[in-house]
Design a protein around this motif. Structure first.
Motif, PDB file in Angstrom:
ATOM      1  N   GLY A 128       4.304   2.321   0.745  1.00 22.07           N
ATOM      2  CA  GLY A 128       5.437   1.856   1.520  1.00 22.07           C
ATOM      3  C   GLY A 128       5.020   1.085   2.760  1.00 22.07           C
ATOM      4  N   GLU A 129       3.788   1.322   3.208  1.00 21.14           N
ATOM      5  CA  GLU A 129       3.240   0.613   4.372  1.00 21.14           C
ATOM      6  C   GLU A 129       2.358  -0.558   3.960  1.00 21.14           C
ATOM      7  N   GLY A 130       2.357  -0.856   2.657  1.00 20.29           N
ATOM      8  CA  GLY A 130       1.590  -2.012   2.171  1.00 20.29           C
ATOM      9  C   GLY A 130       0.127  -1.724   1.901  1.00 20.29           C
ATOM     10  N   PRO A 132     -13.172  -5.009   9.905  1.00 13.92           N
ATOM     11  CA  PRO A 132     -12.843  -3.916  10.834  1.00 13.92           C
ATOM     12  C   PRO A 132     -11.331  -3.805  11.066  1.00 13.92           C
ATOM     13  N   GLU A 133     -10.635  -4.935  11.043  1.00 18.83           N
ATOM     14  CA  GLU A 133      -9.183  -4.912  11.225  1.00 18.83           C
ATOM     15  C   GLU A 133      -8.496  -4.222  10.057  1.00 18.83           C
ATOM     16  N   HIS A 134      -9.016  -4.412   8.856  1.00 17.75           N
ATOM     17  CA  HIS A 134      -8.476  -3.700   7.701  1.00 17.75           C
ATOM     18  C   HIS A 134      -8.621  -2.196   7.885  1.00 17.75           C
ATOM     19  N   VAL A 135      -9.788  -1.776   8.343  1.00 18.85           N
ATOM     20  CA  VAL A 135     -10.034  -0.346   8.533  1.00 18.85           C
ATOM     21  C   VAL A 135      -9.116   0.219   9.614  1.00 18.85           C
ATOM     22  N   GLU A 136      -8.916  -0.521  10.686  1.00 15.34           N
ATOM     23  CA  GLU A 136      -8.022  -0.064  11.748  1.00 15.34           C
ATOM     24  C   GLU A 136      -6.600   0.100  11.224  1.00 15.34           C
ATOM     25  N   ARG A 137      -6.158  -0.835  10.399  1.00 14.61           N
ATOM     26  CA  ARG A 137      -4.826  -0.726   9.823  1.00 14.61           C
ATOM     27  C   ARG A 137      -4.722   0.510   8.933  1.00 14.61           C
ATOM     28  N   LEU A 138      -5.763   0.752   8.126  1.00 13.21           N
ATOM     29  CA  LEU A 138      -5.777   1.936   7.266  1.00 13.21           C
ATOM     30  C   LEU A 138      -5.674   3.210   8.099  1.00 13.21           C
ATOM     31  N   LEU A 139      -6.477   3.310   9.146  1.00 11.86           N
ATOM     32  CA  LEU A 139      -6.457   4.504   9.989  1.00 11.86           C
ATOM     33  C   LEU A 139      -5.093   4.680  10.657  1.00 11.86           C
ATOM     34  N   GLU A 140      -4.494   3.578  11.061  1.00  9.38           N
ATOM     35  CA  GLU A 140      -3.175   3.643  11.696  1.00  9.38           C
ATOM     36  C   GLU A 140      -2.145   4.262  10.751  1.00  9.38           C
ATOM     37  N   VAL A 141      -2.170   3.847   9.492  1.00 10.97           N
ATOM     38  CA  VAL A 141      -1.208   4.371   8.527  1.00 10.97           C
ATOM     39  C   VAL A 141      -1.554   5.810   8.135  1.00 10.97           C
ATOM     40  N   LEU A 142      -2.852   6.088   7.964  1.00 11.02           N
ATOM     41  CA  LEU A 142      -3.258   7.444   7.609  1.00 11.02           C
ATOM     42  C   LEU A 142      -2.880   8.453   8.687  1.00 11.02           C
ATOM     43  N   SER A 143      -2.840   8.022   9.912  1.00  7.59           N
ATOM     44  CA  SER A 143      -2.497   8.939  11.007  1.00  7.59           C
ATOM     45  C   SER A 143      -1.079   9.463  10.867  1.00  7.59           C
ATOM     46  N   GLY A 144      -0.273   8.776  10.057  1.00 13.34           N
ATOM     47  CA  GLY A 144       1.104   9.223   9.868  1.00 13.34           C
ATOM     48  C   GLY A 144       1.301  10.119   8.664  1.00 13.34           C
ATOM     49  N   LEU A 145       0.238  10.428   7.935  1.00 12.93           N
ATOM     50  CA  LEU A 145       0.371  11.325   6.789  1.00 12.93           C
ATOM     51  C   LEU A 145       0.765  12.723   7.235  1.00 12.93           C
ATOM     52  N   GLU A 146       1.589  13.362   6.419  1.00 11.13           N
ATOM     53  CA  GLU A 146       2.048  14.723   6.736  1.00 11.13           C
ATOM     54  C   GLU A 146       1.000  15.716   6.246  1.00 11.13           C
TER      55      GLU A 146
END
Length: 390
Positions: free
Chosen positions: A342-344, A372-386
């Motif tokens: 859902g976050e792409g 590195p920007e790809h990894v930052e985006r991944l971490l940003e979305v993963l931080s929202g996992l329940e």
């Protein structure tokens, strides 16, 4: 157990209810960090294209030249009329790269593993395998009709005990160099010592280490400074870090000649197109000379693991491009995968029987083509996992 065609639909429904149903995704773009999947732009972290070579212009050009020279197909099995000069030279180059007398091409890694074990083992022999080995190694061991024994993951004491009980027939220990779902590296140095002491062959499936680990990407065996004497049978795939398709087995002249004569999955299979062999030759040159690709992978993996620690994301012990996050249940793994989608971001949910019950996961993989920007985006979305629901 499916007993009739009438039972197919209920079994499919059962799999859906158990969150084990698998669905294919349709790609409308080349392999790469960013692509179009099912008509939607995504950032992908689930490919095995570890060095980013699947869409490299030099590899593509080599395949085009190969098709112009040899045509689109090989026409027959290697032992009939399908063994082209492109295949032959690639085998010689793979042998030289791996430091072994000879190499033999197979159409897939699965077929290579089945071919080796069926050719070398039979009734009265024994094969020993880690419980987390790839399905192709497990199936190869079972189909060989040898006595099939498994031990707990990376438990060298258990393997030693099993080998000490070996009394007759040939013995073969088959292992993944890098475990495809956990990302950890097999203790090949200890295994080589145990095999020498028990007069057993050691076979390493280096599908996920070849191209990534070792000097110039020679793989897991090279990482441990082991040679032909310690590891007589090496299998490597070409559809992961190398970015093309197929597989090979490398070893002694006697081993390769035995496989040519007796490996049914080699003898009775049409050879891969020569154009693929030409593409693989170009890719293999890039694997050897582009050390920056492996260095970038290390940097990206380090960035991800540090960022995961900062956000409290539990990771498994892995220094390879395979970085799993265990969800536990298949339902939770699917939920996480859909949340990321859902976050792409595309990361597949890996569920039983690919992994043991209770260890369903997100299998995150990195490529040298990521930034590195790809990894930052991944971490940003993963931080929202329940995570609390895992």
């Amino acid at each position: 157990m499916i007993t009739s065609l009438k039972s197919l639909q209920p079994e499919l429904e059962r799999r859906k209810q158990a969150h084990l149903y698998r669905a294919r995704r349709v790609y409308d773009s080349p392999q790469g960090p960013e692509g179009v999947v099912d008509g939607r732009h995504v950032l992908s972290f689930c490919s095995n294209d570890y060095l980013g070579l699947a869409n490299h212009p030099e590899v593509i050009a080599a395949m085009q030249r190969g098709a112009e020279t040899y045509g689109a197909g090989s026409g027959a099995a290697h032992l009939v009329s399908g063994h082209s000069r492109a295949h032959h030279v690639l085998e010689e180059e793979l042998a030289e790269f791996t430091g072994r007398p000879r190499a033999l091409l197979f159409s897939t890694g699965y077929m290579a593993n089945l071919g080796v074990m069926s050719a070398l083992l039979g009734r009265g022999d024994s094969v020993y395998e880690d419980r987390l080995n790839h399905a192709s190694l497990i199936d190869g061991g079972l189909l060989s009709r040898a006595n099939f024994k498994r031990y707990a993951h990376a438990d060298m004491d258990a393997l030693q005990s099993q080998l000490q009980g070996h009394a007759k027939g040939e013995a073969l220990v088959a292992i993944d160099g890098v475990f495809s779902m956990d990302g950890d590296i097999a203790p090949l140095d200890r295994m080589a010592t145990l095999c020498r002491g028990a007069d057993a062959w050691l076979m390493v499936d280096d599908a996920h280490g070849f191209g990534v680990l070792g000097e110039q990407g020679r793989g897991t065996i090279d990482r441990f400074n082991l040679g032909l004497k310690e590891v007589p049978i090496m299998m490597g795939t070409l559809g992961k870090a190398v970015g093309t398709s197929g597989a090979f087995v490398a070893g002694s002249d006697e081993l390769i000649e035995t496989l040519i004569q007796q490996a049914r999955s080699y003898i009775f299979t049409t050879a891969t197109p020569p154009a693929v062999a030409e593409a693989t030759r170009a890719s293999l040159r890039l694997v050897q000379k582009d050390e920056w690709r492996r260095e970038r992978l290390k940097t990206l993996i380090g960035q991800f693991r540090q960022g995961a620690e900062e956000i409290g994301l539990p990771l498994m012990e892995s220094e390879t491009p395979i970085q799993p996050i265990v969800a536990g249940t298949s339902e939770q793994a699917l939920k996480w995968s859909r949340q990321l989608e859902g976050e792409g971001i595309q990361i597949s949910a890996i569920r039983p029987p690919t992994v043991p019950e209770g260890s369903a996961r997100l299998r995150i993989t990195f490529s040298a083509s990521h930034t590195p920007e790809h990894v930052e985006r991944l971490l940003e979305v993963l931080s929202g996992l329940e995570l609390s629901e895992a």
